[in-house]
Scaffold this active site. Structure first.
Site, mmCIF file in Angstrom:
data_model
loop_
_atom_site.group_PDB
_atom_site.id
_atom_site.type_symbol
_atom_site.label_atom_id
_atom_site.label_comp_id
_atom_site.label_asym_id
_atom_site.label_seq_id
_atom_site.Cartn_x
_atom_site.Cartn_y
_atom_site.Cartn_z
ATOM 1 N N LYS A 67 0.812 -1.190 0.000
ATOM 2 C CA LYS A 67 0.000 0.000 0.000
ATOM 3 C C LYS A 67 0.864 1.267 0.000
ATOM 4 O O LYS A 67 0.390 2.360 -0.174
ATOM 5 C CB LYS A 67 -0.862 0.019 1.268
ATOM 6 C CG LYS A 67 -1.730 -1.185 1.456
ATOM 7 C CD LYS A 67 -2.375 -1.122 2.855
ATOM 8 C CE LYS A 67 -2.793 -2.485 3.299
ATOM 9 N NZ LYS A 67 -3.064 -2.532 4.757
ATOM 10 N N GLY A 68 2.155 1.075 0.160
ATOM 11 C CA GLY A 68 3.037 2.227 0.354
ATOM 12 C C GLY A 68 3.108 3.186 -0.816
ATOM 13 O O GLY A 68 3.356 4.377 -0.638
ATOM 14 N N ASP A 124 7.323 2.848 -2.846
ATOM 15 C CA ASP A 124 7.575 3.953 -1.924
ATOM 16 C C ASP A 124 9.059 4.134 -1.635
ATOM 17 O O ASP A 124 9.600 5.229 -1.735
ATOM 18 C CB ASP A 124 6.785 3.768 -0.617
ATOM 19 C CG ASP A 124 6.943 2.386 0.012
ATOM 20 O OD1 ASP A 124 7.762 1.578 -0.490
ATOM 21 O OD2 ASP A 124 6.263 2.107 1.013
ATOM 22 N N ASP A 127 15.090 0.154 -0.005
ATOM 23 C CA ASP A 127 15.959 0.022 1.174
ATOM 24 C C ASP A 127 17.034 -1.015 0.831
ATOM 25 O O ASP A 127 18.071 -0.672 0.252
ATOM 26 C CB ASP A 127 15.082 -0.372 2.368
ATOM 27 C CG ASP A 127 15.839 -0.453 3.681
ATOM 28 O OD1 ASP A 127 17.039 -0.145 3.685
ATOM 29 O OD2 ASP A 127 15.243 -0.820 4.708
ATOM 30 N N LYS A 155 17.114 4.697 0.381
ATOM 31 C CA LYS A 155 17.864 4.841 1.634
ATOM 32 C C LYS A 155 19.349 4.702 1.362
ATOM 33 O O LYS A 155 19.769 3.810 0.610
ATOM 34 C CB LYS A 155 17.445 3.757 2.626
ATOM 35 C CG LYS A 155 16.327 4.197 3.530
ATOM 36 C CD LYS A 155 16.152 3.248 4.683
ATOM 37 C CE LYS A 155 14.824 3.519 5.356
ATOM 38 N NZ LYS A 155 14.488 2.514 6.361
ATOM 39 N N PHE A 176 13.968 5.137 9.904
ATOM 40 C CA PHE A 176 12.637 4.633 9.579
ATOM 41 C C PHE A 176 11.708 5.815 9.335
ATOM 42 O O PHE A 176 11.590 6.704 10.169
ATOM 43 C CB PHE A 176 12.087 3.748 10.700
ATOM 44 C CG PHE A 176 10.865 2.997 10.281
ATOM 45 C CD1 PHE A 176 10.972 1.821 9.541
ATOM 46 C CD2 PHE A 176 9.591 3.476 10.580
ATOM 47 C CE1 PHE A 176 9.849 1.133 9.119
ATOM 48 C CE2 PHE A 176 8.461 2.788 10.165
ATOM 49 C CZ PHE A 176 8.587 1.615 9.439
ATOM 50 N N VAL A 177 11.088 5.846 8.163
ATOM 51 C CA VAL A 177 10.267 6.991 7.783
ATOM 52 C C VAL A 177 8.794 6.596 7.617
ATOM 53 O O VAL A 177 8.479 5.444 7.335
ATOM 54 C CB VAL A 177 10.784 7.655 6.487
ATOM 55 C CG1 VAL A 177 12.091 8.358 6.719
ATOM 56 C CG2 VAL A 177 10.915 6.640 5.351
ATOM 57 N N ASP A 183 3.924 3.648 6.259
ATOM 58 C CA ASP A 183 3.250 3.457 7.539
ATOM 59 C C ASP A 183 4.173 2.994 8.660
ATOM 60 O O ASP A 183 5.283 2.513 8.416
ATOM 61 C CB ASP A 183 2.161 2.388 7.388
ATOM 62 C CG ASP A 183 2.760 0.989 7.256
ATOM 63 O OD1 ASP A 183 3.657 0.813 6.415
ATOM 64 O OD2 ASP A 183 2.348 0.088 8.003
HETATM 65 P P1 5GP Z 1 13.450 -3.349 0.796
HETATM 66 O O1 5GP Z 1 12.888 -4.632 0.281
HETATM 67 O O2 5GP Z 1 13.941 -2.415 -0.262
HETATM 68 O O3 5GP Z 1 14.486 -3.561 1.852
HETATM 69 O O4 5GP Z 1 12.298 -2.657 1.571
HETATM 70 C C1 5GP Z 1 11.328 -2.097 0.865
HETATM 71 C C2 5GP Z 1 10.004 -2.139 1.576
HETATM 72 O O5 5GP Z 1 10.124 -2.120 3.009
HETATM 73 C C3 5GP Z 1 9.339 -0.880 1.176
HETATM 74 O O6 5GP Z 1 8.485 -1.109 0.076
HETATM 75 C C4 5GP Z 1 8.603 -0.457 2.420
HETATM 76 O O7 5GP Z 1 7.301 -1.003 2.371
HETATM 77 C C5 5GP Z 1 9.352 -1.082 3.562
HETATM 78 N N1 5GP Z 1 10.279 -0.115 4.199
HETATM 79 C C6 5GP Z 1 11.632 -0.051 4.097
HETATM 80 N N2 5GP Z 1 12.113 0.977 4.803
HETATM 81 C C7 5GP Z 1 11.031 1.581 5.370
HETATM 82 C C8 5GP Z 1 10.876 2.737 6.211
HETATM 83 O O8 5GP Z 1 11.809 3.435 6.602
HETATM 84 N N3 5GP Z 1 9.599 3.047 6.553
HETATM 85 C C9 5GP Z 1 8.512 2.325 6.167
HETATM 86 N N4 5GP Z 1 7.322 2.734 6.585
HETATM 87 N N5 5GP Z 1 8.623 1.249 5.368
HETATM 88 C C10 5GP Z 1 9.874 0.887 4.971
HETATM 89 MG MG MG Z 2 6.453 -1.195 0.314
#
Ligand code: 5GP
Ligand code: MG
Length: 198
Positions: A67-68, A124, A127, A155, A176-177, A183
Site C-alpha cells: 500500500k506504500g 515507496d 531500502d 535509503k 525509519f520513515v 506506515d
Molecule cells: P526493501 O525490500 O527495499 O528492503 O524494503 C522495501 C520495503 O520495506 C518498502 O516497500 C517499504 O514497504 C518497507 N520499508 C523499508 N524501509 C522503510 C521505512 O523506513 N519506513 C517504512 N514505513 N517502510 C519501509
Molecule cells: Mg512497500
C-alpha cells in the site's frame, strides 16, 4: 434513571480516552519532517517531464506496490501525459511488526497482462532493494516490452544487490520513515510529507 445518567456520563468520559489512545499512535511529537509536500510535488513534476519525453507516442502500464506507493502513484499519474493503465501488486514485509522486517510476500502478479507493454513499477522506498527487485523479476516473466522502476525514496545504505531504480526522487539517510503512503503499523500513511521518528 440515576443508573442511566451514570451510564451516559461514563460513556462520555470513556469515549475521549479511546480517541486519545488512537491519536497517541498518531502523535506528531515523535516524528520530524524530512521532506515537505511541496518538495515532493515539484520533484514529481520534474521527473514526470522526463518520463513524458521518454515514452512520448507510447503507452504505459503503471504498476503500483500497495500500500506504500498509494500516494506517490496518485500524484505521479496526474503529471503523466502518456496514456497509462494502472495496476497494483501487493508486497508486505513489515505489517504489524512495525519497524522489524518479516518474510517478503508478493501477490497480484499472476492476474496481470503485461505482454508487449511498457511497465513502470512504482514503489515507496528502496531500502535493501529486495522488494523492488523480486517484483521486477516476477513482472519480467510476463514478457513486457520494457520495464522500469520508480521510487519515492532511496535509503543510503550499503546494498549487496546489483540493481538501482531508474527513477528515484529523494535519497535519505538510514532512518525509519512514515507519511505520504509509508506506515508504522498501518498508521501515518495519510501525512502529506515524509517524516522520520526522532
Ligand atoms: P526493501 O525490500 O527495499 O528492503 O524494503 C522495501 C520495503 O520495506 C518498502 O516497500 C517499504 O514497504 C518497507 N520499508 C523499508 N524501509 C522503510 C521505512 O523506513 N519506513 C517504512 N514505513 N517502510 C519501509
Ligand atoms: Mg512497500
Amino acid at each position: 434513571m440515576l443508573l442511566l445518567c451514570l451510564g451516559i456520563l461514563l460513556q462520555l468520559v470513556v469515549q475521549p480516552q479511546c480517541c486519545a489512545t488512537s491519536t497517541k499512535m498518531l502523535s506528531m511529537e515523535n516524528i520530524e519532517l524530512l521532506i515537505s509536500e511541496d518538495e515532493i510535488k515539484s520533484k514529481i513534476a520534474e521527473t514526470a517531464r522526463v518520463i513524458n519525453t521518454e515514452y512520448k507516442g507510447q503507452e504505459l502500464v503503471v504498476v503500483m506496490v500497495m500500500k506504500g506507493a498509494l500516494c506517490i502513484t496518485a500524484d505521479l499519474i496526474r503529471e503523466l501525459e502518456v496514456p497509462c493503465e494502472i495496476e497494483a501488486v501487493t508486497a508486505s514485509s513489515y505489517g504489524q511488526r512495525g519497524t522489524s522486517r518479516g518474510e517478503l510476500k508478493i501477490s497480484g502478479v499472476d492476474e496481470l497482462n503485461l505482454a508487449g507493454k511498457n511497465v513502470l513499477l512504482v514503489d515507496d522506498i528502496f531500502d535493501s532493494g529486495e522488494t523492488v527487485w523480486q517484483i521486477v523479476k516476477r513482472l519480467k516473466e510476463k514478457n513486457p516490452k520494457s520495464i522500469k522502476t520508480f521510487v519515492l525514496l532511496v535509503k543510503n545504505v550499503e546494498r549487496t544487490l546489483d540493481y538501482e531504480p531508474d527513477y528515484a526522487l529523494f535519497h535519505i539517510e538510514n532512518r525509519f520513515v512514515v507519511g505520504y503512503g509509508l506506515d508504522y503499523k498501518e498508521y501515518y500513511r495519510g501525512l502529506r510529507g515524509v517524516y522520520a521518528f526522532k
